[in-house]
Design an enzyme around this catalytic site. Structure first.
Site, PDB file in Angstrom:
ATOM      1  N   HIS A 156       2.383  -1.881  -7.659  1.00 33.17           N
ATOM      2  CA  HIS A 156       1.670  -2.518  -6.414  1.00 33.17           C
ATOM      3  C   HIS A 156       1.490  -1.333  -5.309  1.00 33.17           C
ATOM      4  O   HIS A 156       0.359  -1.490  -4.953  1.00 33.17           O
ATOM      5  CB  HIS A 156       2.482  -3.754  -5.941  1.00 33.17           C
ATOM      6  CG  HIS A 156       1.800  -4.476  -4.453  1.00 33.17           C
ATOM      7  ND1 HIS A 156       1.649  -5.622  -4.483  1.00 33.17           N
ATOM      8  CD2 HIS A 156       1.641  -3.936  -3.370  1.00 33.17           C
ATOM      9  CE1 HIS A 156       0.957  -5.897  -3.264  1.00 33.17           C
ATOM     10  NE2 HIS A 156       1.224  -5.013  -2.689  1.00 33.17           N
ATOM     11  N   GLU A 157       2.364  -0.679  -4.858  1.00 26.49           N
ATOM     12  CA  GLU A 157       1.972   0.361  -3.929  1.00 26.49           C
ATOM     13  C   GLU A 157       1.188   1.237  -4.390  1.00 26.49           C
ATOM     14  O   GLU A 157       0.377   1.878  -3.726  1.00 26.49           O
ATOM     15  CB  GLU A 157       3.304   0.774  -3.333  1.00 26.49           C
ATOM     16  CG  GLU A 157       4.293  -0.239  -2.703  1.00 26.49           C
ATOM     17  CD  GLU A 157       3.584  -1.261  -1.402  1.00 26.49           C
ATOM     18  OE1 GLU A 157       2.736  -0.747  -0.864  1.00 26.49           O
ATOM     19  OE2 GLU A 157       4.030  -2.193  -1.372  1.00 26.49           O
TER      20      GLU A 157
ATOM     21  N   CYS B 169       1.575  -9.315   0.103  1.00 26.36           N
ATOM     22  CA  CYS B 169       1.219  -7.629   0.746  1.00 26.36           C
ATOM     23  C   CYS B 169       1.004  -7.972   2.153  1.00 26.36           C
ATOM     24  O   CYS B 169       0.169  -8.833   2.801  1.00 26.36           O
ATOM     25  CB  CYS B 169      -0.056  -7.475   0.083  1.00 26.36           C
ATOM     26  SG  CYS B 169      -0.800  -5.669   0.475  1.00 26.36           S
TER      27      CYS B 169
ATOM     28  N   HIS C 118      -2.363   0.560  -4.346  1.00 25.27           N
ATOM     29  CA  HIS C 118      -3.155   0.983  -2.945  1.00 25.27           C
ATOM     30  C   HIS C 118      -3.615   2.340  -2.851  1.00 25.27           C
ATOM     31  O   HIS C 118      -4.931   2.597  -2.301  1.00 25.27           O
ATOM     32  CB  HIS C 118      -2.185   0.792  -1.861  1.00 25.27           C
ATOM     33  CG  HIS C 118      -1.827  -0.806  -1.421  1.00 25.27           C
ATOM     34  ND1 HIS C 118      -2.888  -1.567  -0.967  1.00 25.27           N
ATOM     35  CD2 HIS C 118      -0.705  -1.319  -1.478  1.00 25.27           C
ATOM     36  CE1 HIS C 118      -2.302  -2.774  -0.570  1.00 25.27           C
ATOM     37  NE2 HIS C 118      -1.006  -2.688  -0.965  1.00 25.27           N
TER      38      HIS C 118
END
Length: 168
Positions: A134-135, A92, A138
Protein backbone atom coordinates in the site's frame (compact mmCIF):
# COMPACT_ATOMS: atom_id res chain seq x y z
CA UNK A 1 10.28 17.33 14.73
CA UNK A 2 7.21 18.65 12.97
CA UNK A 3 3.72 17.55 12.03
CA UNK A 4 3.47 17.62 8.24
CA UNK A 5 0.34 18.32 6.19
CA UNK A 6 -1.14 15.13 4.69
CA UNK A 7 -2.46 15.49 1.14
CA UNK A 8 -5.96 14.12 0.57
CA UNK A 9 -7.51 12.44 -2.47
CA UNK A 10 -8.21 13.72 -5.12
CA UNK A 11 -5.18 16.07 -4.78
CA UNK A 12 -3.18 15.59 -8.00
CA UNK A 13 0.14 15.77 -6.11
CA UNK A 14 -0.63 12.27 -4.78
CA UNK A 15 -0.13 11.05 -8.37
CA UNK A 16 3.48 12.26 -8.54
CA UNK A 17 6.13 9.59 -9.08
CA UNK A 18 8.64 9.72 -6.21
CA UNK A 19 12.34 9.97 -7.01
CA UNK A 20 14.97 7.71 -5.44
CA UNK A 21 16.94 9.07 -2.50
CA UNK A 22 20.51 9.65 -3.69
CA UNK A 23 22.04 9.74 -0.21
CA UNK A 24 20.64 9.16 3.27
CA UNK A 25 21.73 12.29 5.11
CA UNK A 26 20.51 14.41 8.02
CA UNK A 27 17.80 15.92 5.82
CA UNK A 28 16.37 12.48 5.03
CA UNK A 29 16.61 11.43 8.67
CA UNK A 30 14.72 14.61 9.67
CA UNK A 31 12.07 13.78 7.05
CA UNK A 32 11.77 10.26 8.52
CA UNK A 33 11.37 11.69 12.05
CA UNK A 34 8.75 14.19 10.88
CA UNK A 35 6.90 11.46 8.99
CA UNK A 36 6.76 9.26 12.10
CA UNK A 37 5.46 12.16 14.20
CA UNK A 38 2.84 12.93 11.53
CA UNK A 39 1.79 9.28 11.19
CA UNK A 40 1.47 8.75 14.95
CA UNK A 41 -0.49 11.99 15.38
CA UNK A 42 -2.94 11.17 12.55
CA UNK A 43 -3.06 8.27 13.78
CA UNK A 44 -1.99 5.74 11.17
CA UNK A 45 0.22 2.69 10.68
CA UNK A 46 2.03 3.78 7.52
CA UNK A 47 2.96 6.93 5.63
CA UNK A 48 4.74 7.55 2.34
CA UNK A 49 6.65 10.77 1.68
CA UNK A 50 4.38 11.43 -1.32
CA UNK A 51 1.47 11.84 1.10
CA UNK A 52 3.24 14.79 2.74
CA UNK A 53 4.15 16.36 -0.61
CA UNK A 54 7.77 15.20 -0.55
CA UNK A 55 8.36 13.22 -3.71
CA UNK A 56 11.17 10.98 -2.52
CA UNK A 57 11.06 7.20 -2.12
CA UNK A 58 10.65 7.11 1.67
CA UNK A 59 8.10 5.11 3.70
CA UNK A 60 7.60 4.81 7.46
CA UNK A 61 5.43 2.21 9.19
CA UNK A 62 4.62 0.93 12.67
CA UNK A 63 2.08 -1.86 13.05
CA UNK A 64 2.40 -2.03 16.84
CA UNK A 65 -0.24 -0.77 19.26
CA UNK A 66 2.33 1.10 21.37
CA UNK A 67 4.63 2.69 18.76
CA UNK A 68 7.34 0.16 19.58
CA UNK A 69 8.10 -1.20 16.09
CA UNK A 70 8.99 1.71 13.79
CA UNK A 71 10.14 0.63 10.33
CA UNK A 72 11.83 2.76 7.67
CA UNK A 73 11.98 1.90 3.97
CA UNK A 74 14.13 4.16 1.80
CA UNK A 75 14.16 3.35 -1.94
CA UNK A 76 12.05 0.21 -1.36
CA UNK A 77 11.81 -2.42 -4.08
CA UNK A 78 9.10 -5.07 -3.83
CA UNK A 79 9.17 -8.57 -5.28
CA UNK A 80 6.01 -10.68 -5.25
CA UNK A 81 6.78 -14.14 -3.80
CA UNK A 82 3.44 -15.85 -4.45
CA UNK A 83 0.47 -15.66 -6.77
CA UNK A 84 -1.83 -16.24 -3.80
CA UNK A 85 -3.79 -13.15 -2.86
CA UNK A 86 -5.09 -11.79 0.45
CA UNK A 87 -8.02 -9.44 0.75
CA UNK A 88 -7.87 -6.77 3.42
CA UNK A 89 -10.05 -3.81 4.16
CA UNK A 90 -7.68 -0.93 3.55
CA UNK A 91 -7.87 2.65 4.69
CA UNK A 92 -5.53 5.54 4.06
CA UNK A 93 -4.60 8.81 5.72
CA UNK A 94 -4.98 10.43 2.28
CA UNK A 95 -8.50 8.99 1.89
CA UNK A 96 -9.86 9.70 5.39
CA UNK A 97 -12.95 7.89 6.60
CA UNK A 98 -13.12 5.31 3.81
CA UNK A 99 -12.28 1.60 4.00
CA UNK A 100 -12.58 -0.84 1.11
CA UNK A 101 -11.49 -4.40 0.36
CA UNK A 102 -8.38 -4.70 -1.81
CA UNK A 103 -6.69 -7.87 -3.08
CA UNK A 104 -2.89 -7.97 -2.91
CA UNK A 105 -0.19 -10.66 -3.07
CA UNK A 106 0.02 -12.60 0.20
CA UNK A 107 3.80 -12.64 0.47
CA UNK A 108 6.44 -10.18 -0.74
CA UNK A 109 10.13 -9.48 -0.35
CA UNK A 110 11.20 -5.88 0.10
CA UNK A 111 14.72 -4.55 -0.30
CA UNK A 112 15.35 -1.08 1.09
CA UNK A 113 17.71 1.17 2.99
CA UNK A 114 17.17 1.84 6.69
CA UNK A 115 17.32 5.21 8.48
CA UNK A 116 21.13 5.06 8.40
CA UNK A 117 21.32 4.18 4.71
CA UNK A 118 22.19 0.53 5.34
CA UNK A 119 20.62 -1.95 2.91
CA UNK A 120 18.37 -4.69 4.26
CA UNK A 121 15.89 -7.25 3.02
CA UNK A 122 12.63 -8.40 4.57
CA UNK A 123 10.12 -11.12 3.67
CA UNK A 124 6.63 -10.01 4.67
CA UNK A 125 3.26 -11.74 4.93
CA UNK A 126 -0.16 -10.78 6.21
CA UNK A 127 -0.80 -7.20 7.32
CA UNK A 128 2.87 -6.27 7.00
CA UNK A 129 2.91 -7.34 3.33
CA UNK A 130 -0.33 -5.44 2.67
CA UNK A 131 0.98 -2.26 4.30
CA UNK A 132 4.30 -2.37 2.47
CA UNK A 133 2.52 -2.74 -0.87
CA UNK A 134 0.00 0.00 0.00
CA UNK A 135 2.70 2.50 1.00
CA UNK A 136 4.97 1.66 -1.94
CA UNK A 137 2.00 2.24 -4.26
CA UNK A 138 1.98 5.85 -3.02
CA UNK A 139 5.57 6.25 -4.22
CA UNK A 140 4.34 5.28 -7.68
CA UNK A 141 1.40 7.70 -7.62
CA UNK A 142 -1.16 4.98 -6.92
CA UNK A 143 -3.84 4.90 -4.22
CA UNK A 144 -5.89 2.01 -2.85
CA UNK A 145 -8.98 3.56 -4.46
CA UNK A 146 -7.40 2.77 -7.85
CA UNK A 147 -8.13 -0.90 -7.17
CA UNK A 148 -11.86 -0.15 -6.80
CA UNK A 149 -14.55 0.12 -9.43
CA UNK A 150 -14.97 3.50 -11.12
CA UNK A 151 -18.33 3.85 -9.38
CA UNK A 152 -16.87 3.37 -5.87
CA UNK A 153 -13.85 5.57 -6.59
CA UNK A 154 -16.03 8.39 -7.97
CA UNK A 155 -18.37 8.17 -4.97
CA UNK A 156 -15.42 8.51 -2.57
CA UNK A 157 -13.97 11.38 -4.65
CA UNK A 158 -17.27 13.30 -4.59
CA UNK A 159 -17.72 12.83 -0.84
CA UNK A 160 -14.17 14.02 -0.10
CA UNK A 161 -14.49 17.00 -2.47
CA UNK A 162 -17.70 17.98 -0.66
CA UNK A 163 -15.92 17.61 2.70
CA UNK A 164 -13.01 19.76 1.49
CA UNK A 165 -15.45 22.52 0.42
CA UNK A 166 -17.15 22.42 3.83
CA UNK A 167 -13.79 22.68 5.59
CA UNK A 168 -12.49 25.50 3.35
Amino acid sequence: MAILNILEFPDSRLRTLAKPVAMVDDGIRQLVDDMFETMYEAPGIGLAATQVNVHKRVVVMDLSEDRSAPMVFINPEIEKLTDEMDQYQEGCLSVPGFYENVDRPQKVRVKALDRDGKPYELVAEGLLAICIQHECDHLNGKLFVDYLSNLKRDRIKKKLEKQHKLNA
